[in-house]
Design a protein around this motif. Structure first.
Motif, PDB file in Angstrom:
ATOM      1  N   GLN A 138       0.810  -1.208   0.000  1.00  0.00           N
ATOM      2  CA  GLN A 138       0.000   0.000   0.000  1.00  0.00           C
ATOM      3  C   GLN A 138       0.853   1.272   0.000  1.00  0.00           C
ATOM      4  O   GLN A 138       0.360   2.335  -0.333  1.00  0.00           O
ATOM      5  CB  GLN A 138      -0.928   0.016   1.206  1.00  0.00           C
ATOM      6  N   SER A 139       2.088   1.161   0.395  1.00  0.00           N
ATOM      7  CA  SER A 139       2.923   2.356   0.435  1.00  0.00           C
ATOM      8  C   SER A 139       3.139   2.891  -0.976  1.00  0.00           C
ATOM      9  O   SER A 139       3.326   4.069  -1.194  1.00  0.00           O
ATOM     10  CB  SER A 139       4.251   2.067   1.132  1.00  0.00           C
ATOM     11  N   ALA A 176      -5.683   5.396  -0.351  1.00  0.00           N
ATOM     12  CA  ALA A 176      -4.409   5.270   0.362  1.00  0.00           C
ATOM     13  C   ALA A 176      -4.112   6.457   1.285  1.00  0.00           C
ATOM     14  O   ALA A 176      -3.722   6.247   2.439  1.00  0.00           O
ATOM     15  CB  ALA A 176      -3.275   5.038  -0.628  1.00  0.00           C
ATOM     16  N   PRO A 177      -4.311   7.712   0.844  1.00  0.00           N
ATOM     17  CA  PRO A 177      -4.001   8.826   1.743  1.00  0.00           C
ATOM     18  C   PRO A 177      -4.874   8.811   3.003  1.00  0.00           C
ATOM     19  O   PRO A 177      -4.387   9.031   4.105  1.00  0.00           O
ATOM     20  CB  PRO A 177      -4.310  10.070   0.892  1.00  0.00           C
ATOM     21  N   LYS A 178      -6.154   8.502   2.802  1.00  0.00           N
ATOM     22  CA  LYS A 178      -7.054   8.487   3.947  1.00  0.00           C
ATOM     23  C   LYS A 178      -6.678   7.342   4.890  1.00  0.00           C
ATOM     24  O   LYS A 178      -6.646   7.517   6.107  1.00  0.00           O
ATOM     25  CB  LYS A 178      -8.501   8.328   3.470  1.00  0.00           C
ATOM     26  N   LYS A 249      -6.931  14.990   3.108  1.00  0.00           N
ATOM     27  CA  LYS A 249      -8.163  15.739   2.812  1.00  0.00           C
ATOM     28  C   LYS A 249      -8.042  16.458   1.470  1.00  0.00           C
ATOM     29  O   LYS A 249      -8.971  16.473   0.669  1.00  0.00           O
ATOM     30  CB  LYS A 249      -8.449  16.757   3.916  1.00  0.00           C
ATOM     31  N   ALA A 250      -6.881  17.043   1.258  1.00  0.00           N
ATOM     32  CA  ALA A 250      -6.669  17.775   0.007  1.00  0.00           C
ATOM     33  C   ALA A 250      -6.747  16.848  -1.206  1.00  0.00           C
ATOM     34  O   ALA A 250      -7.327  17.197  -2.232  1.00  0.00           O
ATOM     35  CB  ALA A 250      -5.320  18.489   0.047  1.00  0.00           C
ATOM     36  N   VAL A 251      -6.170  15.660  -1.058  1.00  0.00           N
ATOM     37  CA  VAL A 251      -6.205  14.705  -2.170  1.00  0.00           C
ATOM     38  C   VAL A 251      -7.641  14.284  -2.451  1.00  0.00           C
ATOM     39  O   VAL A 251      -8.081  14.241  -3.599  1.00  0.00           O
ATOM     40  CB  VAL A 251      -5.337  13.456  -1.866  1.00  0.00           C
ATOM     41  N   GLU A 252      -8.363  14.006  -1.388  1.00  0.00           N
ATOM     42  CA  GLU A 252      -9.769  13.620  -1.514  1.00  0.00           C
ATOM     43  C   GLU A 252     -10.541  14.667  -2.321  1.00  0.00           C
ATOM     44  O   GLU A 252     -11.307  14.359  -3.226  1.00  0.00           O
ATOM     45  CB  GLU A 252     -10.349  13.473  -0.099  1.00  0.00           C
TER      46      GLU A 252
END
Lengths: 400, 333
Positions: A138-139, A176-178, A249-252
């Motif tokens: 996942q990284s 992944a970011p979340k 959050k920004a990526v989302e």
């Protein structure tokens, strides 16, 4: 090959390629996603004065070479205009490319966001860091999203094209970011690392194993030194927690922005197509904007030609008669037999390929009922590993 | 129609290949790895073997290759003689805690999922060892007559991930030097390295990327992992339409005079038929180039499976591939 793939049901992606700031190319393995993403970038540069970045994940070596990524890899590199002109493309815009190197990107990230050099050094020297960044699947997903975000917020590019990591769970990489933010902020982790943070540093056994049944199990399974290593690693990593949350959050937001679209690439074969449909459904469920479908490696339309079908029937039913018409005056029986045999084989071949082309066409018609834009790229006999071939595909993507 | 490749009779490693107790398949995504694993299961079952087919990648349509609905972690018979299961590392952990460590505590640790997520994320290799551990455990159970399988066939991870899976017992042993886990990695490592028990096959297609990934994979497997390698199965090989003599005759057909005669007897479509054959020749030539490169780059036996024009997927395809595989590999045993 004349590449006469039907234009009837496909429209090309020009409107999408010309207007978006981020295009994310998804698709299952083996459908040519990386090539399609690179060709799309080239098409935009050819047709508009945009600065375009294509971020590839795992290109074929020769494709990487063609994009000038051989030595630079992780660093963003401009594809020289001269190279484009050599390939027959007079660029209006500028083409940049980079290859995602997970390890190097993680190092960058830690250097940039660690609160101090000391913390960064601690992280780099922890054995687990190496394992996490190179082995933890996942990284890779996370770092792809992170790079996308960085590139976009740099404001340098008009369009960023992302070739997505090979993932086993379709569009999970988008989470992944979340997941990363949740993980570092999770109660479990806080609770686990608490004895360390209050105890102040390493040395001695600061975890009271007996007090926590979970640790008791982890300790029994993994051994205590290992559990301590884990805890230390996460304490260091947690110092970057705020950054993780903020960027997640920004990526989302970015993924749901009107300036972003998803492009699903597939071939017209059973398994990839089923996976492509699953991608579309998942994007839809997440309210993410699916902009286009790209059908790759499509067989040419002449294989469905009705006259061809008639001729192949004649070849097949009465090869001797056709052979007789072709053979030169003095030809003996064995020569005629040989020609008849070749005609029969050609007919069999036509019918075999015709069957596949027919199956593909039916699927294409069915897919064209979907609301997304669609482009079809013909099957190419040779592998694509130069800019000229990419440009050819790019033209089909732009106006199919 | 001529086939370019004769059945492979040359190498020892192709004989008795179904007598292994653990047969693993890997390959780049999209090359037909699952189909080949399913076809092997069918071949083994038709020899009267009781098969456990394990789907490691969770794209999970292995059961669909037998026209059977999806299966879960518990082995379920999907075809006479073939049981299938879908790997699930969380279930595998639960089973491990209960059976191996005899930790009835597991049920009371609260949500196991959280703890598991933590371990699996923090300690890379944990998910992989739970996968390999479960696979090898099924093999060991069958060797000791506690499980009914004569052969365990694994649709393993794709090339990108298979090394970390196969290497996980060693990686874990390095990280965890003492304790029950360390002890239990030993027998897993031994089983995976035993040529009488285990064999790993690589599935590929005669295309650029799959071939170059296969070559890279063979190199890393040989240097990093102690697992006996079997064959490289080259899937979806197109027929070679013409032998050399016929190829000359064919190119003469495309001359103006011949073409006129053809169009006169068979209609204007004659040209399309020739174009199709010509396309087939070019595609096959491109494949031959990749096959030749593969052959010179790796020293494993190559086995060829034909491209199927007739059907795309489903049990019919599994059956046809199974027949081709049996013919090419020899049914052994």
């Amino acid at each position: 090959m004349d590449g006469s793939t039907s234009t009837a049901v496909t429209t090309g992606l020009a409107p999408l390629l010309a207007t978006r700031e981020i295009l994310i190319f998804c698709g299952s393995g083996g459908v040519g996603k990386t090539t399609i993403a690179a060709a799309a970038a080239l098409a935009v540069v050819k047709n508009s004065s945009a600065k375009v970045m294509v971020l590839t994940i795992d290109p074929a070596r020769r494709l990487a070479d063609a994009l000038g990524l051989e030595s630079l890899g992780n660093v963003e590199t401009r594809v020289p205009d001269a190279a484009l002109i050599d390939a027959g493309v007079a660029p209006k815009g500028e083409l940049y490319a980079a290859m995602l190197d997970t390890k190097a990107s993680w190092d960058d990230l830690v250097t940039r966001y660690a609160p101090s050099q000391e913390v960064a050094d601690n992280i780099f020297s922890n054995d687990l860091y190496h394992n996490i960044t190179s082995r933890f699947i996942q990284s890779h997903d996370y770092i792809a999203m992170e790079r996308l975000f960085q590139l976009h917020s740099s404001g340098v590019y008009d369009l960023i094209i992302l070739d997505t990591p090979p993932t086993r769970h379709a569009v999970d990489f988008l989470d992944a970011p979340k997941r990363m933010a949740d993980f570092f902020g999770g109660r479990l982790l806080r609770w686990l690392t608490l004895p360390y943070r209050t105890g102040g540093g390493r040395g001695g056994r600061l975890i009271n194993i007996a007090s926590k049944p979970f640790l008791k199990i982890a300790d029994r399974i993994l051994g205590n030194a290992f559990v301590e290593d884990i805890a230390e690693f996460f304490i260091n990593f947690q110092s970057m927690y705020d950054g993780f949350v903020e960027r997640s959050k920004a990526v989302e937001q970015l993924l749901h922005d009107r300036r972003t679209s998803f492009v699903v690439t597939t071939t017209l074969e059973g398994a990839p197509l089923r996976e492509a449909e699953a991608y579309c459904e998942q994007l839809n469920n997440r309210n993410l904007p699916l902009g286009a479908l790209v059908l790759n490696k499509v067989l040419p339309d002449f294989l469905r030609d009705s006259l061809g079908q008639k001729a192949s029937a004649v070849f097949s039913d009465n090869p001797a008669a056709v052979a007789k018409a072709i053979a030169s005056k003095g030809a003996d029986q064995s020569e005629m037999d040989a020609i008849a045999r070749v005609l029969k084989t050609a007919a069999d071949t036509f019918m075999n390929y015709s069957l596949v082309a027919e199956r593909e066409f039916e699927l294409k018609v069915e897919l064209s009922k979907r609301p997304e834009m669609m482009a079809a790229v013909p099957l190419l006999v040779d592998d694509v590993h130069d800019l000229a071939a990419l440009a050819q595909i790019g033209d089909r993507l732009w106006a199919s | 129609m001529t086939t370019a490749h004769q059945p492979n009779q040359s190498s020892k490693s192709t004989s008795h290949w179904l007598d292994r107790r653990l047969v693993l398949f890997t390959g780049k995504g999209g090359v037909g790895k699952s189909t080949v694993a399913a076809a092997t299961a069918l071949l083994a079952a038709e020899q009267g073997k009781r098969v456990l087919l394990i789907d490691v990648d969770s794209t999970g349509n292995l059961a669909a290759l037998f026209e059977h609905p999806e299966v879960g972690f518990i082995p379920t018979e999907i075809y006479p003689g073939i049981s299938a299961m879908q790997m699930d590392t969380e279930d595998s952990l639960r089973e491990y805690l209960n059976l191996q460590l005899r930790l009835p505590l597991a049920g009371r640790v609260g949500p196991l999922a959280n703890a598991f997520d933590f371990i699996a994320s923090a300690a890379p290799g944990v998910k992989e060892i739970l996968t390999m551990g479960k696979i090898c455990w099924e093999v060991r159970e069958s060797l000791e007559k506690r499980a009914p399988w004569d052969i365990v066939i694994v649709d393993a991870a794709a090339t990108g991930h298979v090394i970390s899976q196969l290497d996980s017992p060693r990686a874990i042993r390095e990280l965890v030097k003492v304790g029950p886990v360390a002890n239990q990695t030993e027998w897993v490592i031994e089983m995976l390295a035993d040529p009488l028990i285990t064999e790993l096959h690589i599935v590929t297609t005669p295309e650029e990327m799959p071939v170059s990934e296969t070559i890279d994979l063979v190199k890393s497997l040989k240097t990093r992992v102690d697992v006996p390698l079997g064959n490289i199965i080259v899937n979806r090989v197109l027929p070679e339409p013409f032998n050399r003599a016929d190829a000359d005759i064919f190119s003469n057909l495309e001359t103006t005079n011949s073409l006129a005669a053809i169009e006169k007897t068979a209609g204007l479509g004659g040209k399309k038929v020739l174009a199709a054959a010509s396309l087939a020749v070019s595609l096959r030539r491109s494949q031959s180039k990749h096959i030749a490169y593969l052959r010179q780059s790796v020293d494993l036996p190559l086995v060829y499976l034909p491209y199927l024009f007739i059907r795309d997927h489903g049990l019919r395809v599994t059956r046809v591939v199974s027949e081709a595989l049996g013919y090419e590999m020899g049914t052994g045993g």
